[in-house]
Design an enzyme around this catalytic site. Structure first.
Site, PDB file in Angstrom:
ATOM      1  N   LYS A 155      -7.023  -8.789  -5.184  1.00 29.91           N
ATOM      2  CA  LYS A 155      -5.597  -8.655  -4.860  1.00 29.91           C
ATOM      3  C   LYS A 155      -5.402  -8.290  -3.392  1.00 29.91           C
ATOM      4  CE  LYS A 155      -3.422  -4.650  -5.688  1.00 29.91           C
ATOM      5  NZ  LYS A 155      -2.629  -4.007  -4.646  1.00 29.91           N
ATOM      6  N   ASN A 156      -6.121  -7.272  -2.945  1.00 28.77           N
ATOM      7  CA  ASN A 156      -5.882  -6.777  -1.588  1.00 28.77           C
ATOM      8  C   ASN A 156      -6.298  -7.768  -0.516  1.00 28.77           C
ATOM      9  OD1 ASN A 156      -4.787  -4.488  -2.637  1.00 28.77           O
ATOM     10  ND2 ASN A 156      -6.482  -3.122  -2.123  1.00 28.77           N
ATOM     11  N   ARG A 216       4.470  -3.190  -0.792  1.00 27.43           N
ATOM     12  CA  ARG A 216       4.016  -2.655   0.498  1.00 27.43           C
ATOM     13  C   ARG A 216       3.350  -3.723   1.352  1.00 27.43           C
ATOM     14  NH1 ARG A 216       3.592   1.962   2.107  1.00 27.43           N
ATOM     15  NH2 ARG A 216       1.793   1.321   3.293  1.00 27.43           N
ATOM     16  N   CYS A 266       4.941   5.792  -1.359  1.00 22.23           N
ATOM     17  CA  CYS A 266       4.866   5.430  -2.769  1.00 22.23           C
ATOM     18  C   CYS A 266       4.324   6.631  -3.513  1.00 22.23           C
ATOM     19  CB  CYS A 266       4.018   4.182  -2.977  1.00 22.23           C
ATOM     20  SG  CYS A 266       2.300   4.453  -2.599  1.00 22.23           S
ATOM     21  N   ARG A 311       2.118   7.083   3.320  1.00 20.99           N
ATOM     22  CA  ARG A 311       1.694   5.774   3.810  1.00 20.99           C
ATOM     23  C   ARG A 311       2.404   5.334   5.093  1.00 20.99           C
ATOM     24  NH1 ARG A 311      -0.212   2.423  -1.333  1.00 20.99           N
ATOM     25  NH2 ARG A 311      -1.773   1.856   0.192  1.00 20.99           N
ATOM     26  N   ASP A 341      -9.362   3.836  -4.601  1.00 21.35           N
ATOM     27  CA  ASP A 341      -8.778   3.060  -5.705  1.00 21.35           C
ATOM     28  C   ASP A 341      -9.587   3.182  -7.001  1.00 21.35           C
ATOM     29  OD1 ASP A 341      -6.742   2.291  -4.073  1.00 21.35           O
ATOM     30  OD2 ASP A 341      -7.464   0.249  -3.726  1.00 21.35           O
ATOM     31  N   ILE A 380      -8.284  10.610   0.815  1.00 23.25           N
ATOM     32  CA  ILE A 380      -7.554   9.550   1.535  1.00 23.25           C
ATOM     33  C   ILE A 380      -6.041   9.727   1.379  1.00 23.25           C
ATOM     34  CG2 ILE A 380      -7.193   7.047   1.768  1.00 23.25           C
ATOM     35  CD1 ILE A 380     -10.009   7.736   2.527  1.00 23.25           C
ATOM     36  N   ARG A 415       0.737  -5.214 -11.559  1.00 25.63           N
ATOM     37  CA  ARG A 415       0.713  -5.507 -10.122  1.00 25.63           C
ATOM     38  C   ARG A 415      -0.704  -5.822  -9.674  1.00 25.63           C
ATOM     39  NH1 ARG A 415       1.432  -0.843  -7.079  1.00 25.63           N
ATOM     40  NH2 ARG A 415       0.587  -2.272  -5.560  1.00 25.63           N
TER      41      ARG A 415
HETATM   42  C1  UD1 Z   1      -5.213  -0.306   1.564  1.00 28.26           C
HETATM   43  C2  UD1 Z   1      -5.242  -0.891   0.154  1.00 28.26           C
HETATM   44  C3  UD1 Z   1      -5.140   0.226  -0.893  1.00 28.26           C
HETATM   45  C4  UD1 Z   1      -6.219   1.287  -0.653  1.00 28.26           C
HETATM   46  C5  UD1 Z   1      -6.168   1.772   0.794  1.00 28.26           C
HETATM   47  C6  UD1 Z   1      -7.287   2.738   1.136  1.00 28.26           C
HETATM   48  C7  UD1 Z   1      -4.182  -3.071   0.494  1.00 28.26           C
HETATM   49  C8  UD1 Z   1      -3.023  -3.945   0.200  1.00 28.26           C
HETATM   50  N1  UD1 Z   1      -4.126  -1.824   0.002  1.00 28.26           N
HETATM   51  O1  UD1 Z   1      -3.943   0.321   1.735  1.00 28.26           O
HETATM   52  O2  UD1 Z   1      -5.326  -0.359  -2.191  1.00 28.26           O
HETATM   53  O3  UD1 Z   1      -5.988   2.383  -1.516  1.00 28.26           O
HETATM   54  O4  UD1 Z   1      -6.271   0.650   1.696  1.00 28.26           O
HETATM   55  O5  UD1 Z   1      -8.526   2.136   0.891  1.00 28.26           O
HETATM   56  O6  UD1 Z   1      -5.167  -3.479   1.068  1.00 28.26           O
HETATM   57  N2  UD1 Z   1      -2.775   6.185   7.681  1.00 28.26           N
HETATM   58  C9  UD1 Z   1      -2.235   6.911   8.731  1.00 28.26           C
HETATM   59  N3  UD1 Z   1      -1.514   6.233   9.677  1.00 28.26           N
HETATM   60  C10 UD1 Z   1      -1.306   4.885   9.617  1.00 28.26           C
HETATM   61  C11 UD1 Z   1      -1.873   4.161   8.536  1.00 28.26           C
HETATM   62  C12 UD1 Z   1      -2.603   4.842   7.592  1.00 28.26           C
HETATM   63  O7  UD1 Z   1      -2.384   8.124   8.829  1.00 28.26           O
HETATM   64  O8  UD1 Z   1      -0.644   4.353  10.487  1.00 28.26           O
HETATM   65  C13 UD1 Z   1      -3.545   6.905   6.641  1.00 28.26           C
HETATM   66  C14 UD1 Z   1      -2.867   6.817   5.271  1.00 28.26           C
HETATM   67  O9  UD1 Z   1      -1.857   7.786   5.133  1.00 28.26           O
HETATM   68  C15 UD1 Z   1      -4.039   7.060   4.355  1.00 28.26           C
HETATM   69  C16 UD1 Z   1      -5.209   6.414   5.094  1.00 28.26           C
HETATM   70  O10 UD1 Z   1      -4.795   6.270   6.445  1.00 28.26           O
HETATM   71  O11 UD1 Z   1      -4.264   8.436   4.255  1.00 28.26           O
HETATM   72  C17 UD1 Z   1      -5.623   5.066   4.541  1.00 28.26           C
HETATM   73  O12 UD1 Z   1      -4.521   4.183   4.601  1.00 28.26           O
HETATM   74  P1  UD1 Z   1      -4.700   2.621   4.847  1.00 28.26           P
HETATM   75  O13 UD1 Z   1      -6.147   2.309   5.066  1.00 28.26           O
HETATM   76  O14 UD1 Z   1      -3.728   2.197   5.894  1.00 28.26           O
HETATM   77  O15 UD1 Z   1      -4.249   2.029   3.455  1.00 28.26           O
HETATM   78  P2  UD1 Z   1      -3.432   0.705   3.188  1.00 28.26           P
HETATM   79  O16 UD1 Z   1      -3.860  -0.347   4.153  1.00 28.26           O
HETATM   80  O17 UD1 Z   1      -1.998   1.018   3.060  1.00 28.26           O
END
Ligand code: UD1
Length: 432
Positions: A34-35, A104, A128, A133, A319, A341, A411
């Site tokens: 999915k991701n 998202r 969420c 996020r 996850d 995380i 989802r």
């Molecule tokens: C992706 C995955 C999700 C998985 C996550 C972590 C997709 C669609 N989703 O989500 O299933 O759980 O990776 O492996 O691929 N953060 C910041 N600042 C930012 C961006 C992120 O502090 O600008 C932090 C977030 O709050 C979180 C951590 O970084 O604590 C990881 O987030 P991120 O890797 O961005 O997750 P997603 O890409 O949203």
């Protein structure tokens, strides 16, 4: 199908009714990730030629992404497990809020829209259930590539100034290795002028899959899967025919289904390198795992407690934290699980407690004291992976477990109950 519950126990909302205790056996297939699929679909915006993706899972999130791309002028054709996206008609830079709300991954559009059109307006994805996020890293990186970005009234507006409206390559250091930020910036950089280096980049397999697609479209990417990724921007990218990697989180969930029911089953296809930390923890817990080049066979008898802490790849994936907790709720001894995380990803604890699990939490750490058996109960999955954790617990529990919150499960899992029933589980879906 007919419910086995007395009328007083019945619930009307859509739910899975799981009769626990069945041993599982045989072989179960994993679908495309999915991701990965979601971000690869957004990458169709990078080209005016058709992109054909194979091994795309049948999920509500995928349908949501198709609708968002269509709203931007992309033409789509859905096959049984494929999707063809043609970005030649791209004529909008702003997906509507009602489509974006709740998905998202819609934010992935900002990078390719900006790269191709020089302008993008995308509603903020918002927080969420599992945490806030933020998209700070995405925005910082787009600014480094030359975009002017403002955030007003919940919408991120970005424009590339200058005559050509083309982004310019830059060196970007991420404060945290965000998966989404890495992918957004890779897509933006793929059409930028010059070279971009992303440092402290996410190393997840989905990032490597995106690099593979950009290369298949004629782009230049090096270093994906390491903390430093180099992208050489091209003037245009062409179409491609590309196969999505198998879903490592679904594979992990199915291996856990084998473990929690103390069964022997084969999960296929599995890329062991994508699940290194999970396989180690399963082995430490007493499971036997054997890779055969395509799939992986798990056999489980006694399960011991193990400690784990979620981390960016190649660490233990957040996850699979909730699904793994279901297994450890049935282990011998006390496990310590730390969610490092996301700030609010232990909501499944209360639901597992309803099923008889002995779990105590302190901040983002859960102390899971294994119990000899769980007992079926009505439970609700608060997010996608928490729902999967409830299904796993239901497989092992004595009696009937009713899992609500299927809008989350659907989802991210393509026909989970059908797959589990195919290897011996007893799950019925009720309600639409
Ligand atoms: C992706 C995955 C999700 C998985 C996550 C972590 C997709 C669609 N989703 O989500 O299933 O759980 O990776 O492996 O691929 N953060 C910041 N600042 C930012 C961006 C992120 O502090 O600008 C932090 C977030 O709050 C979180 C951590 O970084 O604590 C990881 O987030 P991120 O890797 O961005 O997750 P997603 O890409 O949203």
């Amino acid at each position: 199908m007919t419910s086995i519950l007395a009328p007083s126990q019945k619930i009307l909302t859509p739910h899975l009714e799981i009769r626990g205790g069945a041993r599982l056996s045989g072989e179960v297939r994993v679908t495309g990730a999915k991701n990965s699929a979601l971000v690869l679909m957004a990458a169709s915006l990078l080209s005016a030629e058709p992109l054909r993706l194979r091994n795309v899972p049948g999920l509500s999130d995928i349908q949501g992404m198709v609708e968002i791309l269509e709203s931007l002028g992309v033409d789509s054709k859905r096959g049984e497990s494929s999707v063809e996206l043609n970005g030649s008609g791209l004529n909008q830079s702003s997906p509507p809020y009602e489509l974006v709300n709740g998905l998202r991954a819609s934010f992935f559009c900002i990078g390719p829209l900006l790269a191709r059109l020089g302008v993008a307006r995308v509603p903020l994805p918002g927080g969420c259930q599992i945490g806030a996020r933020p998209v700070v890293e995405h925005v910082k990186g787009l600014k480094a590539l030359g975009a002017q970005v403002t955030i007003e009234h919940g919408v991120v507006s970005a424009v590339v100034p200058g005559r050509g409206h083309r982004l310019t390559g830059a060196r970007i250091h991420l404060d945290c290795p965000s998966v989404g930020a890495t992918e957004t910036l890779m897509m933006a950089a793929a059409l930028a002028e010059g070279e971009t280096i992303i440092e402290n980049a996410a190393q997840e397999p989905e990032v490597v899959d995106l690099a593979g697609l950009i290369i298949a479209m004629g782009g230049k990417v090096r270093g994906a899967g390491t903390p430093s990724i180099t992208i050489v921007g091209m003037e245009r990218l062409h179409g491609a025919d590309y196969m999505v990697i198998p879903d490592r989180i679904e594979a992990g969930t199915l291996l856990l289904a084998g473990a929690i029911t103390r069964s022997c089953l084969r999960v296929t296809p599995v890329i062991p390198d994508h699940l290194g930390a999970v396989i180690s923890k399963l082995e430490e817990a007493g499971c036997k795992l054997e890779a055969d080049g395509i799939g992986m066979t798990i056999s489980a008898d006694r399960i011991r407690a193990v400690d784990l802490r979620t981390q960016p790849f190649p660490g233990f994936p957040t996850d699979l934290q909730a699904p793994f907790m279901s297994l450890l709720a049935t282990a011998e001894g006390t496990s310590v699980i730390t969610e490092a995380i996301f700030e609010n990803r232990l909501q499944h604890v209360a639901e597992l407690q309803r099923m008889g699990a002995a779990i105590r939490t302190q901040g983002n750490t859960a102390f899971v004291e294994g119990v000899p058996g769980l007992s079926g109960a009505p439970v609700t999955g608060s997010d996608l992976r928490a729902s999967a954790a409830m299904v796993l617990a239901g497989l092992a529990a004595e009696g009937v477990t009713m899992v609500q919150g299927l809008q989350h499960l659907d989802r991210g899992y393509d026909n989970l109950e059908g797959k589990l029933n195919g290897i011996g589980a007893n799950i019925q879906r009720h309600g639409l």
